[in-house]
Design a protein around this motif. Structure first.
Motif, mmCIF file in Angstrom:
data_model
loop_
_atom_site.group_PDB
_atom_site.id
_atom_site.type_symbol
_atom_site.label_atom_id
_atom_site.label_comp_id
_atom_site.label_asym_id
_atom_site.label_seq_id
_atom_site.Cartn_x
_atom_site.Cartn_y
_atom_site.Cartn_z
ATOM 1 N N GLN A 106 0.833 -1.206 0.000
ATOM 2 C CA GLN A 106 0.000 0.000 0.000
ATOM 3 C C GLN A 106 0.876 1.268 0.000
ATOM 4 O OE1 GLN A 106 -1.176 -2.847 1.904
ATOM 5 N NE2 GLN A 106 -2.338 -3.117 0.017
ATOM 6 N N GLY A 107 1.959 1.260 0.798
ATOM 7 C CA GLY A 107 2.829 2.434 0.864
ATOM 8 C C GLY A 107 3.537 2.696 -0.456
ATOM 9 N N TYR A 108 4.187 1.666 -1.008
ATOM 10 C CA TYR A 108 4.942 1.803 -2.254
ATOM 11 C C TYR A 108 4.107 1.415 -3.473
ATOM 12 C CZ TYR A 108 9.206 2.663 0.407
ATOM 13 O OH TYR A 108 10.156 3.203 1.240
ATOM 14 N N GLY A 109 3.462 0.244 -3.434
ATOM 15 C CA GLY A 109 2.687 -0.233 -4.592
ATOM 16 C C GLY A 109 1.569 0.731 -4.954
ATOM 17 N N ARG A 110 0.757 1.093 -3.940
ATOM 18 C CA ARG A 110 -0.364 2.026 -4.184
ATOM 19 C C ARG A 110 0.082 3.484 -4.097
ATOM 20 N NH1 ARG A 110 -3.458 -1.693 -6.403
ATOM 21 N NH2 ARG A 110 -4.580 -3.070 -4.981
ATOM 22 N N GLY A 111 1.284 3.710 -3.544
ATOM 23 C CA GLY A 111 1.811 5.069 -3.468
ATOM 24 C C GLY A 111 1.264 5.900 -2.327
ATOM 25 N N LEU A 112 0.789 5.254 -1.262
ATOM 26 C CA LEU A 112 0.214 6.019 -0.140
ATOM 27 C C LEU A 112 1.268 6.546 0.833
ATOM 28 C CD1 LEU A 112 -3.041 4.086 0.861
ATOM 29 C CD2 LEU A 112 -2.780 6.063 -0.627
ATOM 30 N N GLY A 113 2.475 6.006 0.749
ATOM 31 C CA GLY A 113 3.576 6.558 1.548
ATOM 32 C C GLY A 113 3.458 6.328 3.042
ATOM 33 N N ASP A 114 3.911 7.332 3.803
ATOM 34 C CA ASP A 114 4.108 7.191 5.255
ATOM 35 C C ASP A 114 2.852 6.902 6.064
ATOM 36 O OD1 ASP A 114 6.745 7.637 4.876
ATOM 37 O OD2 ASP A 114 6.698 9.762 5.453
ATOM 38 N N CYS A 115 1.677 7.281 5.555
ATOM 39 C CA CYS A 115 0.456 7.077 6.356
ATOM 40 C C CYS A 115 0.254 5.599 6.677
ATOM 41 C CB CYS A 115 -0.767 7.676 5.674
ATOM 42 S SG CYS A 115 -1.466 6.669 4.376
ATOM 43 N N VAL A 116 0.806 4.728 5.843
ATOM 44 C CA VAL A 116 0.610 3.288 6.067
ATOM 45 C C VAL A 116 1.289 2.845 7.376
ATOM 46 C CG1 VAL A 116 0.928 0.988 5.084
ATOM 47 C CG2 VAL A 116 0.425 2.919 3.587
ATOM 48 N N SER A 117 2.495 3.354 7.614
ATOM 49 C CA SER A 117 3.201 3.015 8.871
ATOM 50 C C SER A 117 2.454 3.568 10.072
ATOM 51 C CB SER A 117 4.598 3.620 8.887
ATOM 52 O OG SER A 117 5.305 3.205 7.770
ATOM 53 N N ILE A 118 1.916 4.776 9.915
ATOM 54 C CA ILE A 118 1.230 5.421 11.034
ATOM 55 C C ILE A 118 -0.037 4.641 11.396
ATOM 56 C CG2 ILE A 118 0.054 7.546 11.775
ATOM 57 C CD1 ILE A 118 2.064 9.013 9.771
ATOM 58 N N ILE A 119 -0.819 4.298 10.375
ATOM 59 C CA ILE A 119 -2.051 3.516 10.604
ATOM 60 C C ILE A 119 -1.714 2.185 11.269
ATOM 61 C CG2 ILE A 119 -3.843 2.187 9.385
ATOM 62 C CD1 ILE A 119 -3.820 4.548 7.285
ATOM 63 N N ASN A 120 -0.664 1.545 10.764
ATOM 64 C CA ASN A 120 -0.333 0.219 11.265
ATOM 65 C C ASN A 120 0.293 0.225 12.654
ATOM 66 O OD1 ASN A 120 -0.883 -2.262 9.485
ATOM 67 N ND2 ASN A 120 -0.487 -0.551 8.107
ATOM 68 N N ALA A 121 0.855 1.368 13.059
ATOM 69 C CA ALA A 121 1.402 1.457 14.412
ATOM 70 C C ALA A 121 0.288 1.214 15.434
ATOM 71 C CB ALA A 121 2.050 2.815 14.627
ATOM 72 N N TYR A 122 -0.923 1.659 15.109
ATOM 73 C CA TYR A 122 -2.069 1.436 16.005
ATOM 74 C C TYR A 122 -2.466 -0.032 16.040
ATOM 75 C CZ TYR A 122 -2.850 6.452 16.314
ATOM 76 O OH TYR A 122 -2.709 7.789 16.556
ATOM 77 N N ALA A 123 -2.358 -0.693 14.892
ATOM 78 C CA ALA A 123 -2.775 -2.091 14.804
ATOM 79 C C ALA A 123 -1.809 -3.009 15.551
ATOM 80 C CB ALA A 123 -2.863 -2.507 13.341
ATOM 81 N N VAL A 124 -0.520 -2.661 15.497
ATOM 82 C CA VAL A 124 0.532 -3.551 15.988
ATOM 83 C C VAL A 124 0.965 -3.237 17.422
ATOM 84 C CG1 VAL A 124 2.963 -4.103 15.590
ATOM 85 C CG2 VAL A 124 1.385 -4.048 13.673
ATOM 86 N N ARG A 125 0.940 -1.946 17.771
ATOM 87 C CA ARG A 125 1.453 -1.467 19.070
ATOM 88 C C ARG A 125 2.893 -1.968 19.270
ATOM 89 N NH1 ARG A 125 -3.195 1.053 22.062
ATOM 90 N NH2 ARG A 125 -4.607 1.199 20.292
ATOM 91 N N ASP A 126 3.140 -2.700 20.381
ATOM 92 C CA ASP A 126 4.516 -3.143 20.636
ATOM 93 C C ASP A 126 4.800 -4.527 20.043
ATOM 94 O OD1 ASP A 126 2.839 -4.507 22.282
ATOM 95 O OD2 ASP A 126 4.154 -4.450 24.037
ATOM 96 N N CYS A 127 3.862 -5.052 19.278
ATOM 97 C CA CYS A 127 4.004 -6.411 18.760
ATOM 98 C C CYS A 127 4.770 -6.403 17.427
ATOM 99 C CB CYS A 127 2.619 -7.024 18.581
ATOM 100 S SG CYS A 127 2.612 -8.773 18.886
ATOM 101 N N VAL A 128 6.063 -6.121 17.527
ATOM 102 C CA VAL A 128 6.926 -6.008 16.351
ATOM 103 C C VAL A 128 7.699 -7.323 16.197
ATOM 104 C CG1 VAL A 128 8.865 -4.710 15.365
ATOM 105 C CG2 VAL A 128 7.141 -3.527 16.744
ATOM 106 N N PRO A 129 7.873 -7.816 14.966
ATOM 107 C CA PRO A 129 8.611 -9.082 14.804
ATOM 108 C C PRO A 129 10.053 -9.000 15.338
ATOM 109 C CG PRO A 129 7.501 -8.472 12.757
ATOM 110 C CD PRO A 129 7.375 -7.295 13.678
ATOM 111 N N ASP A 130 10.539 -10.129 15.870
ATOM 112 C CA ASP A 130 11.944 -10.227 16.289
ATOM 113 C C ASP A 130 12.825 -10.407 15.062
ATOM 114 O OD1 ASP A 130 11.599 -10.342 19.248
ATOM 115 O OD2 ASP A 130 10.394 -12.101 18.703
ATOM 116 N N LEU A 131 12.298 -11.115 14.068
ATOM 117 C CA LEU A 131 13.065 -11.451 12.871
ATOM 118 C C LEU A 131 12.109 -11.551 11.681
ATOM 119 C CD1 LEU A 131 16.026 -12.195 12.173
ATOM 120 C CD2 LEU A 131 15.443 -14.577 12.638
ATOM 121 N N THR A 132 12.527 -10.959 10.568
ATOM 122 C CA THR A 132 11.706 -10.998 9.352
ATOM 123 C C THR A 132 12.572 -11.490 8.209
ATOM 124 O OG1 THR A 132 10.321 -9.157 10.100
ATOM 125 C CG2 THR A 132 10.367 -9.582 7.729
ATOM 126 N N PHE A 133 12.126 -12.552 7.538
ATOM 127 C CA PHE A 133 12.845 -13.035 6.357
ATOM 128 C C PHE A 133 12.177 -12.465 5.117
ATOM 129 C CE2 PHE A 133 13.786 -16.298 9.564
ATOM 130 C CZ PHE A 133 15.174 -16.226 9.522
#
Ligand SMILES: Nc1ncnc2c1ncn2[C@@H]1O[C@H](COP(=O)(O)OP(=O)(O)OP(=O)(O)O)[C@@H](O)[C@H]1O
Ligand SMILES: [Mg+2]
Length: 206
Positions: A106-133
């Motif tokens: 959505q950020g890059y493909g759809r071109g919505l940019g930074d708002c995607v991270s901001i919206i998702n910060a609410y969804a995820v809160r402190d639940c960030v992956p330890d490792l991402t492949f």
């Protein structure tokens, strides 16, 4: 009580995510450690219903912001109902796609940019992956591995869209070098598996 590891797998369609998730799950099971496997969008009854709305091939008119919010809504429920409780219970969680997919698609493909991270910060809160492949494979090669009649609404997007998504993933890899491990996904399944399991073992030793 020790919290479980939260591992996510990202990359283009057909890049081998599901294949490697099976290997990771097998690895934890052999060690006798509890592990759950889940996917996005989805992973809970509510989230799976949202998934159907998002991926429906007939929903051609869906606005990119609607799409972004639906993914985030699905993720919020998934985190609250499945991921966070499992991690707190000491189980490892392996998730097929997570927040980086939203930023890339959505950020890059759809071109919505930074708002995607901001919206998702609410969804995820402190639940960030330890490792991402990040399974790095030319999107065209990934696409050729999937049957056309099985493509969902996002997979049906044109090659330029998928190129922007891949560039987004590469930006994320640079931005989060401690968390995101880029994997050359053009190799044999076995070689990829070895690299991924070595990284997980290293994290477990910490
Ligand atoms: N390293 C590999 N080399 C060649 N083919 C592979 C490799 N890994 C997986 N495949 C094959 O490519 C196809 C897609 O793999 P897989 O389903 O694991 O990808 P995926 O990223 O989960 O795809 P999707 O985005 O559709 O869920 C499958 O037919 C799988 O057997
Ligand atoms: Mg898959």
């Amino acid at each position: 009580m020790r919290r479980g590891l939260f591992i996510t797998i990202e990359g283009p369609d057909g890049s081998g995510k599901s294949t490697q998730i099976q290997e990771i799950t097998e690895f934890f099971r052999k060690r006798g450690e509890p592990v759950i496997v889940t996917r996005e969008p989805g992973g809970t009854p509510i989230s799976e219903k949202i998934r159907e709305i998002i991926l429906d091939r007939n929903h051609r008119e869906m606005d990119p912001v609607t799409e972004t919010l639906l993914y985030a809504a699905s993720r919020a429920q998934h985190v609250a109902e499945v991921i966070r409780p499992a991690l707190e219970d000491g189980s490892h969680v392996v998730c097929d796609r997570f927040i980086d997919s939203s930023i890339a698609y959505q950020g890059y493909g759809r071109g919505l940019g930074d708002c995607v991270s901001i919206i998702n910060a609410y969804a995820v809160r402190d639940c960030v992956p330890d490792l991402t492949f990040l399974m790095k494979l030319d999107p065209g090669i990934g696409k050729s591995r999937i049957k056309k009649e099985e493509q969902d609404r996002i997979e049906m997007e044109n090659a330029e869209f998928h190129e922007r998504v891949f560039q987004g993933y590469e930006e994320l890899e640079l931005q989060f070098p401690d968390r995101i491990v880029g994997i050359d996904a053009g190799r044999e399944v076995e070689a990829i598996r070895e690299e991924i399991l070595q990284r997980i073992e290293r994290l477990l030793q910490r």
